[in-house]
Design a protein around this motif. Sequence first.
Motif, PDB file in Angstrom:
ATOM      1  N   GLN A  14       0.839  -1.313  -0.108  1.00  0.00           N
ATOM      2  CA  GLN A  14      -0.043   0.086   0.201  1.00  0.00           C
ATOM      3  C   GLN A  14       0.772   1.294   0.031  1.00  0.00           C
ATOM      4  O   GLN A  14       0.693   2.111  -0.750  1.00  0.00           O
ATOM      5  CB  GLN A  14      -0.997   0.180   1.160  1.00  0.00           C
ATOM      6  N   ARG A  15       1.872   1.287   1.036  1.00  0.00           N
ATOM      7  CA  ARG A  15       2.937   2.503   0.787  1.00  0.00           C
ATOM      8  C   ARG A  15       3.511   2.513  -0.470  1.00  0.00           C
ATOM      9  O   ARG A  15       3.800   3.773  -1.020  1.00  0.00           O
ATOM     10  CB  ARG A  15       3.881   2.262   1.965  1.00  0.00           C
ATOM     11  N   LEU A  16       3.947   1.643  -0.981  1.00  0.00           N
ATOM     12  CA  LEU A  16       4.669   1.686  -2.348  1.00  0.00           C
ATOM     13  C   LEU A  16       3.812   2.041  -3.515  1.00  0.00           C
ATOM     14  O   LEU A  16       4.248   2.832  -4.409  1.00  0.00           O
ATOM     15  CB  LEU A  16       5.075   0.276  -2.819  1.00  0.00           C
ATOM     16  N   LEU A  17       2.657   1.779  -3.469  1.00  0.00           N
ATOM     17  CA  LEU A  17       1.443   2.145  -4.475  1.00  0.00           C
ATOM     18  C   LEU A  17       1.538   3.611  -4.430  1.00  0.00           C
ATOM     19  O   LEU A  17       0.761   4.416  -5.184  1.00  0.00           O
ATOM     20  CB  LEU A  17       0.133   1.501  -4.223  1.00  0.00           C
ATOM     21  N   GLN A  18       1.767   4.293  -3.361  1.00  0.00           N
ATOM     22  CA  GLN A  18       1.373   5.700  -2.957  1.00  0.00           C
ATOM     23  C   GLN A  18       2.662   6.332  -3.151  1.00  0.00           C
ATOM     24  O   GLN A  18       2.477   7.890  -3.033  1.00  0.00           O
ATOM     25  CB  GLN A  18       0.659   6.009  -1.435  1.00  0.00           C
ATOM     26  N   THR A  19       3.645   6.024  -3.847  1.00  0.00           N
ATOM     27  CA  THR A  19       5.010   6.888  -3.918  1.00  0.00           C
ATOM     28  C   THR A  19       4.746   7.460  -4.991  1.00  0.00           C
ATOM     29  O   THR A  19       4.070   7.228  -6.187  1.00  0.00           O
ATOM     30  CB  THR A  19       5.985   5.852  -3.898  1.00  0.00           C
TER      31      THR A  19
END
Length: 347
Positions: A46-51
């Motif tokens: 989820q964090r990677l998708l928001q980079t």
Amino acid sequence: MLYFAKKEKGGTMNMMNQAYIAQLSGTGELWEPLWGLRIRLTEMEQRLLQTSVVRRLHFIHHNGGSYINTQHVDTRLQHSLGVFALGAYYCPDQPELRAAALLHDIGHLPFSHTLEQIEGLNHHQRTRELLYGEEISGILAAYAIDQGQILNLIEGRIPSPLRNKENRLHLDHLDSWVRSGRTTGLLQSAHALVPRISLAGPNLSTDAETADLLLRLIISEAEFHASAVNIGTNAVLLELVSVLIEQQAVSLESITAMTDNSLEALLLSSPHTQEEAQRLYYGSYPLKITRDRDKAPVDAYHATLSKLYLSLPLIDQGQVSVESLPSYPLLSGLTARLGEYYIYWDS
């Protein structure tokens, strides 16, 4: 007038409060529409998708400049999410492979592969830089994921379903072929393919019938890459961006961070490229290609097709060899498509 479901006794779903199924991020699940897969995302994913590094891919066309003249309008992020969904489906308990699948295209330049003939622009090198950059490396480190292993998976040095160096079917090419096959109508639905493909060690394997279908998708993709609508538009884009660089209207470093739209805007506004760019975007149908230098005008654009993606499916043990499949003989003629092309306007 719009109608929404009302909350009734017993807690009936209120659609106003539900997350939209096709969101790219912001929820704990990913719905991948091409493959029909619903994937539960880890906190790291989820964090990677928001980079910004991953988000940028949604503004890079998967098939380069061919979107100008075709319906190949999928983005690099859509492709990356397709590869990720397949990786999570076949290897649900391998966080490194899942992360590698999600990040494997982060270094792509505007118009995907189109600009890589320009010295100093290389998406493999850019991927390495971004993988070890602060934004991505900080997230990976927080979950004890080693960037070196991710890079080895992305580049195929660690054989896996994501990628290999043995010319075997892998997830990256599989999603590309199927995505194009859906666009051209060669494949109506990818959903039925998923249970017909399985793991065979680090490779993907399938039955003979499905393998022959995949061969037809491979052939279709190769023919597309060697077509006028692909070679022509990308050759003009390559030349126009080269002009911008020569005129110092844009730097190599800034290009690596740009999207298709931002580079388009520069091409369409710069006095060095404006006229030809407008012709390309709004009137490109007279663009022709030939392999005969004598049939092209002296000011023709030049393009070299040096590679086609022809990794072969692995057939389940005990069945026929891939060489015996009905579509296999058609592969031999594809190498003739490699070589020099000349692109010009049919006046």
